[in-house]
Design an enzyme around this catalytic site. Sequence first.
Site, PDB file in Angstrom:
ATOM      1  N   LYS A   1     -46.369  -3.803  35.939  1.00 37.94           N
ATOM      2  CA  LYS A   1     -44.937  -3.491  35.934  1.00 37.94           C
ATOM      3  C   LYS A   1     -44.734  -1.990  36.080  1.00 37.94           C
ATOM      4  CE  LYS A   1     -44.833  -3.273  30.879  1.00 37.94           C
ATOM      5  NZ  LYS A   1     -44.242  -3.781  29.635  1.00 37.94           N
TER       6      LYS A   1
ATOM      7  N   TYR B   1     -32.067  28.073  34.182  1.00 35.50           N
ATOM      8  CA  TYR B   1     -30.724  27.670  33.780  1.00 35.50           C
ATOM      9  C   TYR B   1     -30.438  27.986  32.314  1.00 35.50           C
ATOM     10  CZ  TYR B   1     -30.059  25.012  38.115  1.00 35.50           C
ATOM     11  OH  TYR B   1     -29.906  24.650  39.419  1.00 35.50           O
TER      12      TYR B   1
END
Length: 368
Positions: free
Chosen positions: A38, A264
């Site tokens: 998965k 940032y």
Amino acid sequence: MPKAQETVLEIDLSALTHNFNYLKSKIQPQTKFLAVIKAFAYGSDSVEVAKHLEKLNVDYFAVAYAKEGVVLRDAGVTTPIIVLHPQPINFEILIDRCLEPSIYSANVLNEFIKTAEAKNQKHYPIHLKFNTGLNRLGFINSDIPSIVSKLNTSASVKVVSLFSHLAASEDNNELNFTELQIKRFKSIADNFESKIDYKPWLHLCNTSGVLNYPEAHFDMVRCGIGLYGFGNSVEEDKNLKPIACLKSVISQIHKIDKDETVGYNRAYTSKGFEKSATIPIGHADGINRIYGKGNGFVIINGEKAPIIGNVCMDMIMVNISDIECKEGDEVIIFNSDYSASHLSASAKTISYEIITAVSQRVKRVFLE
């Protein structure tokens, strides 16, 4: 291995073979092996991993959702596939692509039988999931009479296996709870088998269960993280090989004066004259913002370079003040020497999270 010239995820298929063979050595020859692929095979590549494991004669695959199984079928994978968390809206395509559902509730059982009957199925394979203590999905022991009653009203489905999931098989402090789960599962199996005229397979163990609870291997085991090189303990990690190496390059080097800021929100302020390197990988590639502000690091020329400031969408900046390096040099985010376990521990998370987060926009390179 070739030096990186861009951000790439190298997948070592020989390491996958090693891990498969090691885990197989822990079970009896007659015990089936289910590979959990998965989440894009835990962030690697589900199609390439599945095709390689098919060559090794794996018995079963498991995915989380029907869409993941469809991708494998479209790629030509023919091994049986269990869908661990199917939704009724996908039942028709599930049957059309020969995917086998985990049935975990009365509603899901009723809806799947309804769909199977509408598509004229006979003895379509299903797998019954029971809750033995994880409290996530699954029937409980007292549901069995109603399950059997429902199964007896329709020939459209047949139970291939009964299974459950261990909550803490890697934790020695939870030995008593794991043994309680094993006991509960045996009771469920005995109860179910007493009410039908055939014997489904039983499976309970994940990777840590395979390694720690040989008495609970039953008819099949389900291995996920171990195939990708992690044994959930320092001792077992030594016996496994991480199959993935995430690497990049230095795009640019900056010289930063004291009290200048980086990135940032000016999240990092230099403490003196420093050098930083900008690397083309960010949170859109799977390096979560939690690794910023010194919580995570990369490896440049064998040295740790801490991530400074905030992780950007497509870039990170690292402190290279004490590292001899130049633009174009290779950067290791994780590999077999500096594994995802080391990086994830620096941010107080787990290896599963970082390896499954690697974006599919990152180029995959496969090594035999």
